[in-house]
Motif scaffolding. Structure first.
Motif: not given
Length: 68
Positions: A16-20, A30-32, A22-27
């Motif tokens: 459920r949360y993966i798309p959200q 969020l870093t990993t 990934l959006e944060h990572m694209a912007r």
């Protein structure tokens, strides 16, 4: 056995949360990078798994990259 203990567990709905996430990572929100403690070439796979298994050198997560 029969010690009146209660164990509870839960799972989160990751799909459920993966798309959200990934959006944060694209912007760039969020870093990993900090999650990978050891970056290693692919041919060092056995050594990386051994380091993780034995918790050597503070290895929490080994990431293998081809051509590194």
């Amino acid at each position: 056995m029969n010690k009146a203990l209660t164990l509870r567990g839960a799972q989160q709905h990751g799909h459920r949360y993966i798309p959200q996430i990934l959006e944060h990572m694209a912007r760039g929100e969020l870093t990993t990078e900090h999650l990978a403690t050891h970056l290693m070439p692919l041919d060092q796979g056995p050594r990386g798994y051994d380091m993780f298994k034995n918790k050597e050198d503070g290895c929490v997560r080994a990431v293998f990259q081809p051509g590194r």
